[in-house]
Design a protein around this motif. Structure first.
Motif, PDB file in Angstrom:
ATOM      1  N   SER A  16       0.800  -1.219   0.000  1.00 11.47           N
ATOM      2  CA  SER A  16       0.000   0.000   0.000  1.00 11.47           C
ATOM      3  C   SER A  16       0.836   1.273   0.000  1.00 11.47           C
ATOM      4  CB  SER A  16      -0.947   0.008   1.215  1.00 11.47           C
ATOM      5  OG  SER A  16      -0.213  -0.103   2.421  1.00 11.47           O
ATOM      6  N   MET A 214      -1.039  -5.369  -3.974  1.00 12.78           N
ATOM      7  CA  MET A 214      -2.069  -5.295  -2.931  1.00 12.78           C
ATOM      8  C   MET A 214      -2.952  -6.533  -2.953  1.00 12.78           C
ATOM      9  SD  MET A 214      -3.413  -1.374  -3.055  1.00 12.78           S
ATOM     10  CE  MET A 214      -2.338   0.032  -2.843  1.00 12.78           C
ATOM     11  N   ASP A 223      -8.889  -3.570   4.546  1.00 12.74           N
ATOM     12  CA  ASP A 223      -8.131  -2.565   3.799  1.00 12.74           C
ATOM     13  C   ASP A 223      -8.016  -2.928   2.324  1.00 12.74           C
ATOM     14  OD1 ASP A 223      -7.714  -0.992   6.013  1.00 12.74           O
ATOM     15  OD2 ASP A 223      -5.798  -1.913   6.507  1.00 12.74           O
ATOM     16  N   PHE A 227      -9.545  -1.178  -1.119  1.00 15.65           N
ATOM     17  CA  PHE A 227      -8.716  -0.637  -2.197  1.00 15.65           C
ATOM     18  C   PHE A 227      -9.074  -1.271  -3.539  1.00 15.65           C
ATOM     19  CE2 PHE A 227      -5.188  -0.195   1.224  1.00 15.65           C
ATOM     20  CZ  PHE A 227      -5.801   0.940   1.735  1.00 15.65           C
ATOM     21  N   PHE A 239      -3.362   6.333  -5.114  1.00 17.73           N
ATOM     22  CA  PHE A 239      -2.103   5.595  -5.033  1.00 17.73           C
ATOM     23  C   PHE A 239      -1.108   5.913  -6.146  1.00 17.73           C
ATOM     24  CE2 PHE A 239      -5.181   2.855  -2.780  1.00 17.73           C
ATOM     25  CZ  PHE A 239      -4.543   2.783  -1.545  1.00 17.73           C
TER      26      PHE A 239
END
Length: 260
Positions: A16, A214, A223, A227, A239
């Protein structure tokens, strides 16, 4: 070519926060080593854990896949336990990284730096971007490790650009944003103001591999799932840039590549 060592608190932190920089460094021909301080013990337990499989075992496997996707040359584990969030009982548990002796942990990292003859070491800013005890400990361990290393590497601290995040949140759909200036895990706002950041690294050319890195940590649904649910536009806005402090560098943020 340089050797870069990224010191991260937990598996998935590399994905991340720095996977875009890792991907670019690998693409440019640099050697990249990722060191995880903890095993991520207090992460989410995957619904499909096999009999006998533990959360740390799964997270080691996911970190290996993330490293493969990114092209990382070496992954090392310091072996400390995940300390959990601020105020959790696990903060004081035996083996927790938050209570690790800084000198001892830094010596472990320094041995890796010496083994690699590392040019660059990347840790976290002074409060680990959002105050997680393990992230804060990484900050101190990284700087001490750099001082202990046989050849002192250039030190960088990954952070979050609070001003950029505030602008992003201003355009978030109702109910999907958050107050970046509000208290995070340690009571401080998220990240750092732009005035305290030295490097803005555009990693937009590496968003596909960053997303794949990720996705390798799929067990961390809260999380990573969030994303992965982002639209391409929102993901790029969130990002597409990574930010670093370089202690000792004069004030002012530069858009560029600091790891040449």
């Amino acid at each position: 070519m340089s050797t870069l060592v990224f010191l991260h608190a937990h598996p998935d932190d590399e994905a991340s926060s720095t996977s875009g920089s890792i991907a670019r460094a690998v693409h440019d021909g640099h050697r990249v080593v990722v060191v995880f301080a903890t095993n991520g013990d207090h992460g989410e337990a995957a619904e499909d854990l096999a009999e006998g499989e533990t959360v740390p075992m799964r997270r080691h496997r996911e970190a290996a896949e993330s490293g493969r996707v990114l092209g990382v040359d070496r992954i090392e584990w310091l072996g400390y336990a995940d300390s959990g969030m601020t105020g959790w009982a696990q903060n004081d548990a035996e083996g927790a990284f938050a209570r690790a002796d800084v000198e001892e942990a830094a010596a472990k990292v320094a041995r890796i730096l010496d083994d690699e003859d590392a040019d660059i070491l990347i840790g976290y800013d002074w409060h680990g971007a959002y105050g997680h005890p393990d992230h804060v400990r990484v900050h101190h361990v990284a700087h001490r490790a750099a001082a202990l290393a046989r050849r002192t590497p250039r030190a960088f601290e990954v952070t979050m650009n609070r001003d950029a995040m505030r602008a992003l949140m201003a355009h978030a759909p109702e109910g999907q944003g958050f107050d970046v200036d509000g208290p995070m895990d340690d009571g401080n706002p998220m990240g750092l103001p732009e005035s305290e950041i030295h490097w803005d690294v555009d990693v937009s050319d590496y968003l596909e591999v960053k997303r794949a890195s990720m996705q390798a940590h799929a067990s961390q649904v809260s999380d990573i799932g969030m994303f992965m649910a982002m639209s391409p536009e929102v993901f790029a806005g969130s990002f597409g840039h990574e930010y670093y402090v370089e202690p000792g560098r004069p004030a002012g943020m530069t858009q560029g590549w600091p790891f040449a």
